[in-house]
Scaffold this motif. Structure first.
Motif, short mmCIF file in Angstrom:
data_model
loop_
_atom_site.label_atom_id
_atom_site.label_comp_id
_atom_site.label_asym_id
_atom_site.label_seq_id
_atom_site.Cartn_x
_atom_site.Cartn_y
_atom_site.Cartn_z
N MET A 51 117.43 -30.52 50.80
CA MET A 51 118.12 -31.61 51.42
C MET A 51 118.21 -31.38 52.92
O MET A 51 118.43 -30.27 53.37
N THR A 52 118.03 -32.43 53.70
CA THR A 52 118.20 -32.32 55.15
C THR A 52 119.26 -33.32 55.61
O THR A 52 119.51 -34.33 54.96
N TRP A 53 119.88 -32.99 56.73
CA TRP A 53 120.94 -33.83 57.29
C TRP A 53 120.85 -33.75 58.80
O TRP A 53 120.51 -32.72 59.36
N GLN A 54 121.19 -34.85 59.45
CA GLN A 54 121.33 -34.84 60.90
C GLN A 54 122.41 -35.82 61.31
O GLN A 54 122.58 -36.86 60.67
N GLY A 55 123.15 -35.45 62.32
CA GLY A 55 124.22 -36.31 62.79
C GLY A 55 125.15 -35.56 63.72
O GLY A 55 124.85 -34.45 64.18
N THR A 56 126.30 -36.15 63.96
CA THR A 56 127.29 -35.58 64.86
C THR A 56 128.23 -34.66 64.09
O THR A 56 128.68 -35.00 63.00
N ALA A 57 128.50 -33.52 64.67
CA ALA A 57 129.40 -32.53 64.06
C ALA A 57 130.29 -31.96 65.16
O ALA A 57 130.00 -32.12 66.34
N GLU A 58 131.34 -31.29 64.74
CA GLU A 58 132.18 -30.57 65.68
C GLU A 58 132.07 -29.09 65.37
O GLU A 58 132.27 -28.68 64.22
N ILE A 59 131.71 -28.30 66.37
CA ILE A 59 131.59 -26.86 66.21
C ILE A 59 132.42 -26.21 67.30
O ILE A 59 132.21 -26.47 68.49
N ALA A 60 133.37 -25.39 66.88
CA ALA A 60 134.25 -24.68 67.82
C ALA A 60 134.88 -25.65 68.83
O ALA A 60 134.94 -25.37 70.02
N GLY A 61 135.29 -26.81 68.35
CA GLY A 61 135.97 -27.78 69.21
C GLY A 61 135.05 -28.59 70.10
O GLY A 61 135.52 -29.35 70.94
N THR A 62 133.74 -28.47 69.93
CA THR A 62 132.77 -29.18 70.76
C THR A 62 131.98 -30.14 69.89
O THR A 62 131.45 -29.75 68.85
N THR A 63 131.87 -31.39 70.30
CA THR A 63 131.06 -32.37 69.57
C THR A 63 129.60 -32.14 69.91
O THR A 63 129.23 -32.08 71.08
N VAL A 64 128.78 -32.01 68.86
CA VAL A 64 127.36 -31.69 69.03
C VAL A 64 126.52 -32.55 68.10
O VAL A 64 127.03 -33.17 67.18
N ARG A 65 125.23 -32.51 68.32
CA ARG A 65 124.25 -33.15 67.43
C ARG A 65 123.62 -32.03 66.61
O ARG A 65 123.07 -31.07 67.17
N LEU A 66 123.72 -32.13 65.28
CA LEU A 66 123.25 -31.08 64.38
C LEU A 66 122.13 -31.59 63.48
O LEU A 66 122.23 -32.70 62.94
N HIS A 67 121.09 -30.80 63.35
CA HIS A 67 119.99 -31.06 62.41
C HIS A 67 120.00 -29.88 61.45
O HIS A 67 119.87 -28.73 61.90
N ALA A 68 120.18 -30.13 60.15
CA ALA A 68 120.34 -29.01 59.22
C ALA A 68 119.77 -29.35 57.85
O ALA A 68 119.53 -30.50 57.51
#
Length: 89
Positions: free
Chosen positions: A1-18
């Motif tokens: 399965m793959t996913w991409q979108g907006t995430a929050e990491i360590a209080g920072t909004t980022v774009r994640l592809h996973a």
């Protein structure tokens, strides 16, 4: 399965592809991905911080910052339930 979108990491909004997979050898789900270039995460990683939480909506997962790639993105890995919602939601 793959996913991409907006995430929050360590209080920072980022774009994640996973993406991830179930690993039958240890019986756990392993996931990994790449965070698009974000200077705050690069500074965190270079300062020695590796363990972070990834939040997508109400879902939270522990993860580990792995390395900065040549384009300034950060590789991230996790074991267990991923932070993105299942396909059936």
């Amino acid at each position: 399965m793959t996913w991409q979108g907006t995430a929050e990491i360590a209080g920072t909004t980022v774009r994640l592809h996973a993406g991830g997979r179930f690993e039958p050898v240890d019986g756990r789900y392993h996931w990994a991905g790449r965070v698009e270039p974000e200077p705050r995460l690069v500074r965190l990683l270079r300062s020695g911080r590796r363990d972070v939480e990834v939040r997508i909506g109400e879902r939270v997962a522990r993860a580990r910052l792995a390395e900065v790639d040549p384009w300034g993105g950060v590789r991230i890995t996790g074991v267990g339930t991923p932070p993105w919602p299942p396909d059936d939601e």
